[in-house]
Design an enzyme around this catalytic site. Sequence first.
Site, short mmCIF file in Angstrom:
data_model
loop_
_atom_site.label_atom_id
_atom_site.label_comp_id
_atom_site.label_asym_id
_atom_site.label_seq_id
_atom_site.Cartn_x
_atom_site.Cartn_y
_atom_site.Cartn_z
CG ASP A 159 56.17 44.44 34.18
OD1 ASP A 159 56.03 45.53 34.76
OD2 ASP A 159 56.42 43.30 34.60
CG ASP A 212 54.74 47.58 37.07
OD1 ASP A 212 55.36 48.24 37.87
OD2 ASP A 212 54.51 46.35 37.02
CG ASP A 215 59.68 44.17 35.73
OD1 ASP A 215 60.21 45.25 35.42
OD2 ASP A 215 58.56 44.61 36.51
NE ARG A 253 61.81 49.25 40.76
CZ ARG A 253 60.71 48.92 41.12
NH1 ARG A 253 59.87 47.97 40.36
NH2 ARG A 253 60.27 49.04 42.11
CA CA Z 1 56.11 44.60 36.93
CA CA Z 2 54.00 47.81 39.97
#
Ligand code: CA
Ligand code: CA
Length: 449
Positions: free
Chosen positions: A229, A268, A272, A322
Amino acid sequence: MASPSHRRSLRTRRTVLVSTAAVAAAGLGAAVFAMNANAGAVDLAHQVLPAKDGWAASGTGTTGGAQADSAHVFTVSTRAQLVKALGSATNSTAKIIQIKGTIDANTNDAGKKLTCADYAAGTGYSLAAYLKAYDPATYGRSKLPSGTQEKARAAAQAAQAKNIVFKVPANTTLVGVPGTHAGITGGSLQAKSVDNVIIRNLTFSATEDCFPQWDPTDGSTGNWNSAYDSVTLRGATHVWADHNTFTDAPHLDSANPKYYGREYQIHDGALDITNGSDLVTVERNQFTNHDKTMLIGSSDTDSVGKLRVSIHHNVWKGIVQRAPLARIGQIHIYNNYFDTTTLNGYAPLYTVNSRAKAQVVAEFNAWKLPSGGKTAKLLSGDGTGSVAGTGNLVNGTATDLVAAYNAANSKKLKTTVNWKPALTSGLQTTAKNLATELAGTAGAGVLTK
Ligand code: CA
Ligand code: CA
């Protein structure tokens, strides 16, 4: 960890007191006023999260490195300098790290550009050999890759991780120097089990995994998963992410090849918030050109009683999904602008997903829906998550997004939550002007001092 009174400088406390009195007199929004007062009294690098500005203001508040002595205020413009300034991940001495210009994470200590081939050198990994070894036609789809090529892939991935993952210690402010296009390209900031971190005025771009892993058991068709991330919070508390820009550019997902019929995904998350992270304020950021943008909770069993996050005044544009995917926690989503027009091939699936009993309050947000778009697809859930809140607009019209979603889905969103947001300074009770207002005030490069 230093006590709260040590962590807040006298200067900061005076600023907060002055602004509180002024707010009472003028009747203005506390966050707006506190921010202006801070900007006048304290330079960008020393500013702290204003009082009551979301969950990160809870308890001790979030001051980052504001308490740093002069020996712990750094200005960095290379990867090696950033690594040195961050120091040990367990050293909680307050520090301010000002990033000047764009730091390329894929460079060595001498500043030389590193490629995926450089990380793979000596490991025996090759994509061609990997694809041959785990082709579902011969390897099957029942178990994760194992053996020589998977070991080699993991070794190559570890070599890249060692270079591009930056571990952020407690009591740290990372801030872009205004006017320098400050940011990190190709890197991953990781705040793991630390408290009190501020991340501001930075552009995070092109965070890419050179070595995605094939998982034939992910979904019905298998998936390529990547590891990094742009910013990842794991068990981190009191984090303020403010005025940053997150983007895949210049390497967009549309350029990803397909192997085994699935997208070879090198990205990714953007930001997060997982593994029991708690008390996070995500404010005036721009999220764009990205698929899996913000995960809150890494699984349906992440951490009960934590994952409390405030998300406000952000722009989400060209996001597939997301925005965020929320699990378990008490999550306040207000005054955001979601533009769900397909951008650069990023075609939105949904914006906010509430699952695993997440207690989401979404209020006074604005959505732009392109012609032919469906209001019922703006939200998502697993039948256990809640989304409460009013004052949301779709294309400028007051809209009950939950009702629209529930009318079209059997796994319905619950409409009541177990809490009432209290740390809400800056909340505007109309979403009408958000699109234009946030266009000039969200993201990196906006703050000038
Ligand atoms: Ca992640
Ligand atoms: Ca992932």
